[in-house]
Motif scaffolding. Sequence first.
Motif, PDB file in Angstrom:
ATOM      1  N   GLN A  75       0.782  -1.048  -0.160  1.00 52.85           N
ATOM      2  CA  GLN A  75       0.134   0.064   0.355  1.00 52.85           C
ATOM      3  C   GLN A  75       0.765   1.454   0.021  1.00 52.85           C
ATOM      4  O   GLN A  75       0.844   2.419  -0.570  1.00 52.85           O
ATOM      5  CB  GLN A  75      -1.276  -0.287   1.004  1.00 52.85           C
ATOM      6  N   VAL A  76       1.767   1.678   0.659  1.00 50.45           N
ATOM      7  CA  VAL A  76       2.681   2.305   1.326  1.00 50.45           C
ATOM      8  C   VAL A  76       4.001   2.927  -0.149  1.00 50.45           C
ATOM      9  O   VAL A  76       3.309   3.471  -0.987  1.00 50.45           O
ATOM     10  CB  VAL A  76       4.120   1.813   2.178  1.00 50.45           C
ATOM     11  N   LEU A  77       3.904   1.399  -1.225  1.00 55.07           N
ATOM     12  CA  LEU A  77       4.981   1.863  -2.694  1.00 55.07           C
ATOM     13  C   LEU A  77       3.637   2.114  -3.570  1.00 55.07           C
ATOM     14  O   LEU A  77       3.760   3.288  -4.216  1.00 55.07           O
ATOM     15  CB  LEU A  77       5.242   0.514  -2.602  1.00 55.07           C
ATOM     16  N   ALA A  78       2.416   1.669  -3.585  1.00 55.27           N
ATOM     17  CA  ALA A  78       1.954   1.792  -4.424  1.00 55.27           C
ATOM     18  C   ALA A  78       1.011   3.193  -3.669  1.00 55.27           C
ATOM     19  O   ALA A  78       1.197   4.217  -5.528  1.00 55.27           O
ATOM     20  CB  ALA A  78       0.000   0.909  -4.066  1.00 55.27           C
ATOM     21  N   THR A  79       0.820   3.639  -2.746  1.00 56.36           N
ATOM     22  CA  THR A  79       0.150   4.997  -2.999  1.00 56.36           C
ATOM     23  C   THR A  79       1.283   6.379  -2.566  1.00 56.36           C
ATOM     24  O   THR A  79       0.623   6.881  -2.732  1.00 56.36           O
ATOM     25  CB  THR A  79      -0.608   4.963  -1.596  1.00 56.36           C
ATOM     26  N   GLY A  80       2.234   5.975  -1.665  1.00 56.74           N
ATOM     27  CA  GLY A  80       3.131   7.119  -1.632  1.00 56.74           C
ATOM     28  C   GLY A  80       2.809   7.782  -0.299  1.00 56.74           C
ATOM     29  O   GLY A  80       4.087   8.860   0.378  1.00 56.74           O
ATOM     30  N   GLU A  81       1.947   6.799   0.882  1.00 56.77           N
ATOM     31  CA  GLU A  81       1.422   7.641   1.559  1.00 56.77           C
ATOM     32  C   GLU A  81       2.018   6.805   2.705  1.00 56.77           C
ATOM     33  O   GLU A  81       1.738   5.362   2.526  1.00 56.77           O
ATOM     34  CB  GLU A  81      -0.597   7.548   1.213  1.00 56.77           C
ATOM     35  N   VAL A  83       1.867   4.549   6.661  1.00 55.28           N
ATOM     36  CA  VAL A  83       0.717   3.619   7.123  1.00 55.28           C
ATOM     37  C   VAL A  83       0.734   4.120   8.296  1.00 55.28           C
ATOM     38  O   VAL A  83       1.791   3.678   8.989  1.00 55.28           O
ATOM     39  CB  VAL A  83       0.249   2.530   6.763  1.00 55.28           C
ATOM     40  N   LEU A  84       0.626   4.557   9.210  1.00 55.16           N
ATOM     41  CA  LEU A  84       0.345   4.827  10.711  1.00 55.16           C
ATOM     42  C   LEU A  84      -0.263   4.155  11.978  1.00 55.16           C
ATOM     43  O   LEU A  84      -1.286   3.851  11.871  1.00 55.16           O
ATOM     44  CB  LEU A  84       0.340   6.673  11.008  1.00 55.16           C
ATOM     45  N   ASP A  85       0.741   3.819  13.201  1.00 54.16           N
ATOM     46  CA  ASP A  85       0.140   3.171  14.487  1.00 54.16           C
ATOM     47  C   ASP A  85      -1.314   1.762  13.795  1.00 54.16           C
ATOM     48  O   ASP A  85      -1.780   2.284  14.433  1.00 54.16           O
ATOM     49  CB  ASP A  85      -0.417   4.832  14.934  1.00 54.16           C
ATOM     50  N   VAL A 101       2.859  -0.368  14.636  1.00 49.66           N
ATOM     51  CA  VAL A 101       4.015   0.163  13.607  1.00 49.66           C
ATOM     52  C   VAL A 101       3.602   0.808  12.856  1.00 49.66           C
ATOM     53  O   VAL A 101       2.515   0.893  12.661  1.00 49.66           O
ATOM     54  CB  VAL A 101       4.272  -1.368  12.782  1.00 49.66           C
ATOM     55  N   SER A 102       4.814   1.797  12.212  1.00 51.12           N
ATOM     56  CA  SER A 102       4.093   3.064  11.168  1.00 51.12           C
ATOM     57  C   SER A 102       5.448   2.807   9.683  1.00 51.12           C
ATOM     58  O   SER A 102       6.832   1.915  10.022  1.00 51.12           O
ATOM     59  CB  SER A 102       4.660   4.089  11.700  1.00 51.12           C
ATOM     60  N   TYR A 103       4.631   2.072   8.595  1.00 53.45           N
ATOM     61  CA  TYR A 103       5.564   2.420   7.633  1.00 53.45           C
ATOM     62  C   TYR A 103       5.210   3.714   6.919  1.00 53.45           C
ATOM     63  O   TYR A 103       4.725   4.429   5.910  1.00 53.45           O
ATOM     64  CB  TYR A 103       4.674   1.366   6.660  1.00 53.45           C
ATOM     65  N   TYR A 104       6.487   4.119   6.691  1.00 55.14           N
ATOM     66  CA  TYR A 104       6.367   4.632   5.688  1.00 55.14           C
ATOM     67  C   TYR A 104       7.057   5.510   4.452  1.00 55.14           C
ATOM     68  O   TYR A 104       7.984   4.335   4.071  1.00 55.14           O
ATOM     69  CB  TYR A 104       6.616   6.467   6.192  1.00 55.14           C
ATOM     70  N   PRO A 105       7.162   6.215   3.083  1.00 60.87           N
ATOM     71  CA  PRO A 105       7.735   6.166   1.921  1.00 60.87           C
ATOM     72  C   PRO A 105       9.069   6.488   2.601  1.00 60.87           C
ATOM     73  O   PRO A 105       8.964   7.057   2.171  1.00 60.87           O
ATOM     74  CB  PRO A 105       6.677   6.845   0.685  1.00 60.87           C
ATOM     75  N   GLY A 115      11.908   2.804  -0.855  1.00 61.88           N
ATOM     76  CA  GLY A 115      11.418   1.624  -0.306  1.00 61.88           C
ATOM     77  C   GLY A 115      10.520   1.797   0.908  1.00 61.88           C
ATOM     78  O   GLY A 115      10.015   3.322   0.656  1.00 61.88           O
ATOM     79  N   VAL A 116      10.342   0.551   2.012  1.00 59.98           N
ATOM     80  CA  VAL A 116       9.654   0.811   2.672  1.00 59.98           C
ATOM     81  C   VAL A 116      10.319   0.995   4.145  1.00 59.98           C
ATOM     82  O   VAL A 116      10.907   0.242   4.275  1.00 59.98           O
ATOM     83  CB  VAL A 116       8.329  -0.001   2.981  1.00 59.98           C
ATOM     84  N   GLY A 117       9.579   2.846   4.764  1.00 64.30           N
ATOM     85  CA  GLY A 117      11.124   3.056   5.601  1.00 64.30           C
ATOM     86  C   GLY A 117      10.207   2.151   6.563  1.00 64.30           C
ATOM     87  O   GLY A 117       8.276   2.135   7.042  1.00 64.30           O
ATOM     88  N   ILE A 118      10.585   1.481   7.910  1.00 62.44           N
ATOM     89  CA  ILE A 118       9.418   0.559   9.106  1.00 62.44           C
ATOM     90  C   ILE A 118      10.782   1.274  10.649  1.00 62.44           C
ATOM     91  O   ILE A 118      11.261   1.382  10.353  1.00 62.44           O
ATOM     92  CB  ILE A 118      10.135  -0.890   9.084  1.00 62.44           C
ATOM     93  N   MET A 119       9.172   2.182  11.321  1.00 63.60           N
ATOM     94  CA  MET A 119       9.377   1.892  12.883  1.00 63.60           C
ATOM     95  C   MET A 119       8.297   1.617  13.551  1.00 63.60           C
ATOM     96  O   MET A 119       7.298   1.017  13.381  1.00 63.60           O
ATOM     97  CB  MET A 119       8.773   3.905  12.879  1.00 63.60           C
TER      98      MET A 119
END
Length: 382
Positions: A75-81, A83-85, A101-105, A115-119
């Motif tokens: 989803q992050v890769l496709a939308t560039g948005e 996905v938080l918390d 967990v939050s994922y971010y482009p 790629g996808v940043g993962i926190m």
Amino acid sequence: MHELPQFPEVDRGLLELLIQAAPVGFALVDHEFRYLRVNQRLAAMNMLPAADHLGRTAYELFPGLVERWEPLWRQVLATGEPVLDQELMATLDGQLYSARVSYYPVRAGDGPILGVGIMVEETTEQRRLYELAQQSLAAEQAARTQAEVALRMRDAFLSVAAHELKNPLASLLGQAQLARRRGVAEGISEAMGRALEVISDQALRLSRMIDDLLDLSQLERGKLNLVYTSLDVVALARRVTAEAAAAGGKARVSFHSEVAGLTLTGDAARLEQVIGNLVGNARKYSPAGGSICVGLGREGQWARLTVRDEGIGIPPEALSRLFEPFYRGPNAEALHIGGFGIGLSIVHEIVTRHGGTIGVTSEVGYGSTFTVRLPLPEAEVQ
Ligand code: ADP
């Protein structure tokens, strides 16, 4: 504005240090979900050295878990948005972990997504504490409900038992008094007269104890209803004292008032109960006799009632606890003087509800003085 120093190499190193030392997990995965970077914290959470992640995909490393992350990464890769918390739970080595967990482009400038940043912020401990708190709250609620049910049952039982006990007692008392009156008229022996007196006395005592038990259960539920009228507390106290004096016993009961009358607003039956109880106690706790004085007077804005006896007295350590329900003084117990220990708690409640106070002074072996102060209406205050 203060100019920030520009040291690109140092800054990059610092950033790496910052990420490595962060108390949250950080990772970067590419489009194939291959790990490009993993900090110490995430490596520890994954229970795999950071170096062992690098260059390998999440499919290889975490086959059981990846299908839960994959749709979010896609989803992050496709939308560039971002996905938080996301609240995620996983079992690793038989232990349940939870994390937010939050994922971010991640992209370089305006370029394509690298790629996808993962926190990852571990919340296992918070969740455990939360669950513990929830559990103890639920247990506490269950215990409270149980206690309330038990209290309701006790009250229902008390009220049924009291009624069942009071009917035969009333007829016992009535018959004993009748027999005594007839006996006096027809001439019975002194011993028989005394026996009938003891029967009425004890029946009356039992009946008062039952009333006390009922009062206590009402008092605990805040349902002790008072009916206020205008009354003369001197006349009331004189009457109660006279009844106590007529009942006989070893102690002499006398009454003394500094004033002819004191009118206040109160519940006559309940105030009678207060005085009756204090005088009753004075008699009960004076097994060797002595004198009991009921006194009344005015003290500024207060009507002051005192009940003084020359009985067993109250040990200093017991004084502060006398008005607690079910508290009994150690000397009363030691001397086997019976009682439930609730009379004074009811007296205290009634006096307090009238806006008054009650106190006691005492010396073991010499006697006790209970002092009740009830507020007088403006007109009575001199
Ligand atoms: P009970 O008399 O049934 O024990 P109360 O609540 O009336 O209950 O009194 C509580 C305690 O206070 C008694 O157990 C006794 O120890 C003490 N007490 C009350 N009145 C007196 C008194 N006049 N002299 C000595 N002790 C007293």
